[in-house]
Design a protein around this motif. Sequence first.
Motif, short mmCIF file in Angstrom:
data_model
loop_
_atom_site.label_atom_id
_atom_site.label_comp_id
_atom_site.label_asym_id
_atom_site.label_seq_id
_atom_site.Cartn_x
_atom_site.Cartn_y
_atom_site.Cartn_z
N LEU A 98 -12.36 -8.35 9.49
CA LEU A 98 -11.37 -7.99 10.51
C LEU A 98 -11.66 -8.72 11.81
N GLU A 99 -12.92 -8.73 12.22
CA GLU A 99 -13.28 -9.42 13.47
C GLU A 99 -12.95 -10.90 13.39
N ASN A 100 -13.17 -11.49 12.22
CA ASN A 100 -12.85 -12.90 12.05
C ASN A 100 -11.36 -13.16 12.14
N ASN A 101 -10.55 -12.10 11.94
CA ASN A 101 -9.11 -12.21 12.08
C ASN A 101 -8.61 -11.66 13.42
N GLY A 102 -9.53 -11.49 14.36
CA GLY A 102 -9.15 -11.07 15.71
C GLY A 102 -8.95 -9.58 15.87
N ILE A 103 -9.38 -8.78 14.90
CA ILE A 103 -9.19 -7.33 14.95
C ILE A 103 -10.56 -6.66 15.11
N SER A 104 -10.74 -5.91 16.19
CA SER A 104 -12.02 -5.27 16.49
C SER A 104 -11.97 -3.78 16.18
N VAL A 105 -13.10 -3.24 15.75
CA VAL A 105 -13.21 -1.82 15.42
C VAL A 105 -14.28 -1.19 16.31
N GLU A 106 -13.89 -0.15 17.03
CA GLU A 106 -14.80 0.63 17.86
C GLU A 106 -15.05 1.95 17.14
N THR A 107 -16.32 2.35 17.00
CA THR A 107 -16.64 3.55 16.23
C THR A 107 -17.05 4.71 17.14
N SER A 153 -5.66 -5.15 3.11
CA SER A 153 -7.02 -4.86 2.67
C SER A 153 -7.91 -6.05 3.01
N THR A 154 -9.19 -5.78 3.26
CA THR A 154 -10.16 -6.86 3.43
C THR A 154 -10.78 -7.14 2.08
N ASP A 155 -10.65 -8.36 1.61
CA ASP A 155 -11.17 -8.74 0.29
C ASP A 155 -12.51 -9.45 0.47
N GLY A 159 -13.22 -13.29 0.87
CA GLY A 159 -13.38 -13.50 2.30
C GLY A 159 -12.07 -13.64 3.05
N GLN A 160 -11.04 -12.93 2.62
CA GLN A 160 -9.75 -13.06 3.29
C GLN A 160 -9.03 -11.72 3.38
N MET A 161 -8.04 -11.68 4.25
CA MET A 161 -7.15 -10.54 4.33
C MET A 161 -6.06 -10.71 3.28
N ARG A 162 -5.71 -9.63 2.61
CA ARG A 162 -4.63 -9.70 1.64
C ARG A 162 -3.82 -8.41 1.69
N GLY A 163 -2.68 -8.40 1.02
CA GLY A 163 -1.86 -7.21 1.04
C GLY A 163 -0.56 -7.39 0.29
N TYR A 164 0.31 -6.39 0.43
CA TYR A 164 1.65 -6.47 -0.15
C TYR A 164 2.62 -5.72 0.75
N VAL A 165 3.88 -6.12 0.71
CA VAL A 165 4.94 -5.47 1.47
C VAL A 165 6.19 -5.40 0.60
N GLY A 166 7.12 -4.53 0.98
CA GLY A 166 8.37 -4.44 0.24
C GLY A 166 9.30 -3.42 0.87
N SER A 167 10.45 -3.23 0.25
CA SER A 167 11.47 -2.32 0.77
C SER A 167 11.96 -1.39 -0.33
N GLY A 168 12.42 -0.24 0.08
CA GLY A 168 13.02 0.74 -0.83
C GLY A 168 13.77 1.75 -0.02
N GLU A 169 13.74 3.00 -0.46
CA GLU A 169 14.41 4.06 0.29
C GLU A 169 13.78 5.40 -0.03
N TRP A 190 -2.60 -14.61 6.01
CA TRP A 190 -3.11 -13.63 5.08
C TRP A 190 -2.45 -13.84 3.73
N ASP A 191 -3.11 -13.45 2.68
CA ASP A 191 -2.58 -13.58 1.32
C ASP A 191 -1.75 -12.33 1.01
N VAL A 192 -0.44 -12.44 1.18
CA VAL A 192 0.44 -11.27 1.08
C VAL A 192 1.51 -11.48 0.01
N TYR A 193 1.68 -10.46 -0.81
CA TYR A 193 2.72 -10.45 -1.85
C TYR A 193 3.93 -9.71 -1.34
N HIS A 194 5.11 -10.31 -1.44
CA HIS A 194 6.36 -9.66 -1.05
C HIS A 194 7.07 -9.21 -2.31
#
Length: 465
Positions: free
Chosen positions: A195-204, A386-388, A392-402, A459-463
């Motif tokens: 996440l940090e490598n992708n510019g996203i920081s996490v504070e705990t 998700s972080t894979d 070593g990459q960000m990946r995910g999926y998106v889509g539409s429905g109702e 990011w590696d994203v499936y539509h």
Amino acid sequence: MSNTFGVIVGNRGFFPDHLARSGREEILAAIQNAGHKAVALTPEESKYGAVETRAEALRCADLFKKHAGEIEGIIVTLPNFGEERSIAEALRNAELPVPVLIQATPDTPGKMTIADRRDSFCGKMSACNNLRQYGIPYSLTTLHTETPDSPEFKADLEWFAAVCRVVKGLRRLRIGAIGARPAAFNTVRYSEKLLENNGISVETLDLSEVFGRIGRMSDAEAQPKLDQIKGYVNTDGIPAEALMKMAKLGTVIQGWMQDNGLAISAIQCWTSMEEYFGVVPCTVMSMMSNELLSSACEVDVAGVIGMHALRLASGTPSALLDWNNNYGSDPDKAVCFHCSNLPKHFFAEVKMDYQAIIAGTVGKLNTFGTCVGRVKAAPMSYARFSTDDLTGQMRGYVGSGEFTDDPLETFGGAGVVKIPNLQRLLRYICEEGFEHHVAANMSRSAEAVYEATSNYLDWDVYHHE
């Protein structure tokens, strides 16, 4: 929602100059009419305020640099063929890591003489070819050519504005992670380093610190939050002691997030919160999500990123749901559920109740604070990131429905979803090992999220279509 766009008006000397002048006026009017702002060369700064020569390209780049803090995306308009090299040079020298939209104005069959012919149809290909050579990512309009005042471009402009908001909002994002990942939820593991490598920081923040700060807090300090809770959801039948605990929890989380510049959060729940504090955090999280400060349960940091992306695109609240049950024998329908911390934006009616699933384990009196009701019928966009660690990459999926109004008798916050080719999506989720949590939003914003994450964030994203 208003965006600020840099505008490059392409021009080429072999083609009618007057088209550059009118084209500039048309694109600026379209941007303004849509409620957005534009930064562009004026006719005093270049011929017709367009970009043709290298000197004009560098002038345009300097202008964009001066407004770097404002510009969220760049629109290249081609009222004629355009000078593709100067367009690419302007973008390269501006050094702005923002999305780029290429628009070309169509020719009119009755105006195809040398005095009025545009050739933007062809020029768009040349411009795109050069941007690819320069390594500059770009987006395209739905139709190859569209007039700036057309309904098609109006829709494309709003889509592009959403893309820009997602890119801007995910870069330099700061997330609050409150508590440890529950031991039974290996599915929500994630890599802070990726996440940090992708510019996203996490504070705990440890739950012990949360409970410690609550222990030092007076009831008076939490009264404003208590009033907000009572104004947010029907609390009839909920013990006063439980409501005050929720108010103190919400006050501590709100203060910590403000002090640390955090935009969204993920919070530990099962079952430490209930056993050692005596309420569930659902209502507090529901309120934050409803106020566009997305909050996910079970410290699902990757899950809340999906929530945030969808809310950036749509400007409306997101929820985190379980892909939970089949719906009868319909292969394209499923039940999505949570206990729940869904924002009340999702419900037809909502009330506060107790967490029925774990009440038998920790006692009903320790589980008040859920927001329960039926999810209303509405458009649906969904996303999961998700972080894979293996690649070593960000990946995910998106889509539409109702979300549908099909009958459903259950507890918590639940709704029936209908998604075309759902079985293919479920197979993809299982084959790729994605989590059972999914972010959802009552909008049509999946395409904007896909474009932003796949094209501009790489990011590696499936539509799913």
